[in-house]
Design a protein around this motif. Sequence first.
Motif, mmCIF file in Angstrom:
data_model
loop_
_atom_site.group_PDB
_atom_site.id
_atom_site.type_symbol
_atom_site.label_atom_id
_atom_site.label_comp_id
_atom_site.label_asym_id
_atom_site.label_seq_id
_atom_site.Cartn_x
_atom_site.Cartn_y
_atom_site.Cartn_z
ATOM 1 N N ASN A 1 0.859 -1.179 0.000
ATOM 2 C CA ASN A 1 0.000 0.000 0.000
ATOM 3 C C ASN A 1 0.897 1.232 0.000
ATOM 4 O O ASN A 1 1.390 1.643 1.055
ATOM 5 N N SER B 1 0.239 4.034 2.615
ATOM 6 C CA SER B 1 0.264 3.724 4.038
ATOM 7 C C SER B 1 1.394 4.476 4.741
ATOM 8 O O SER B 1 2.417 4.791 4.145
ATOM 9 N N LEU B 2 1.206 4.743 6.013
ATOM 10 C CA LEU B 2 2.254 5.359 6.826
ATOM 11 C C LEU B 2 3.067 4.304 7.565
ATOM 12 O O LEU B 2 4.018 4.631 8.267
ATOM 13 N N LYS B 3 2.724 3.029 7.396
ATOM 14 C CA LYS B 3 3.449 1.932 8.025
ATOM 15 C C LYS B 3 4.483 1.386 7.043
ATOM 16 O O LYS B 3 4.149 0.958 5.936
ATOM 17 N N ALA B 4 5.748 1.393 7.462
ATOM 18 C CA ALA B 4 6.841 0.963 6.580
ATOM 19 C C ALA B 4 6.616 -0.435 6.019
ATOM 20 O O ALA B 4 6.875 -0.681 4.842
ATOM 21 N N GLU B 5 6.118 -1.354 6.840
ATOM 22 C CA GLU B 5 5.935 -2.729 6.369
ATOM 23 C C GLU B 5 4.849 -2.843 5.300
ATOM 24 O O GLU B 5 4.761 -3.853 4.622
ATOM 25 N N GLU B 6 4.054 -1.785 5.124
ATOM 26 C CA GLU B 6 3.035 -1.794 4.075
ATOM 27 C C GLU B 6 3.471 -1.069 2.813
ATOM 28 O O GLU B 6 3.070 -1.434 1.724
ATOM 29 N N ASP C 1 7.630 -3.017 0.259
ATOM 30 C CA ASP C 1 7.264 -4.404 0.025
ATOM 31 C C ASP C 1 8.325 -5.074 -0.839
ATOM 32 O O ASP C 1 8.587 -4.627 -1.968
#
Length: 108
Positions: free
Chosen positions: A3, A6-11, A14
């Motif tokens: 994504n 997203s603000l989440k690095a793991e999203e 990738d």
Amino acid sequence: MYNPKSLKAEEFIDHQEILDTLAYADENKNNVELIDQILNKARERKGLSHREASVLLACDIPEKVQELYVSTATALSSSRRCTCPTTASTAVCTVPITRRTSTSPGKS
């Protein structure tokens, strides 16, 4: 799941998307029609996706590489001024351009 918003690095970081993007760039690095479309989009300042940028970075057609550098130099010379956080004064912000030379892990 990938994504980019997203603000989440793991999203938004990738591993598979990175591999797919590098493969896409390698598959299209000599696709003159696609490269011309990407360069035109960049000239119109419409923004490029990470995949489009990767194609330009992977391109090894001398005329297209030269066209990329000329277009970039023109855009940078007419860039707006902005305040850089490292200085108290206003300066022209630039972005260094690097070319990927290897896709092997640990090599540059």
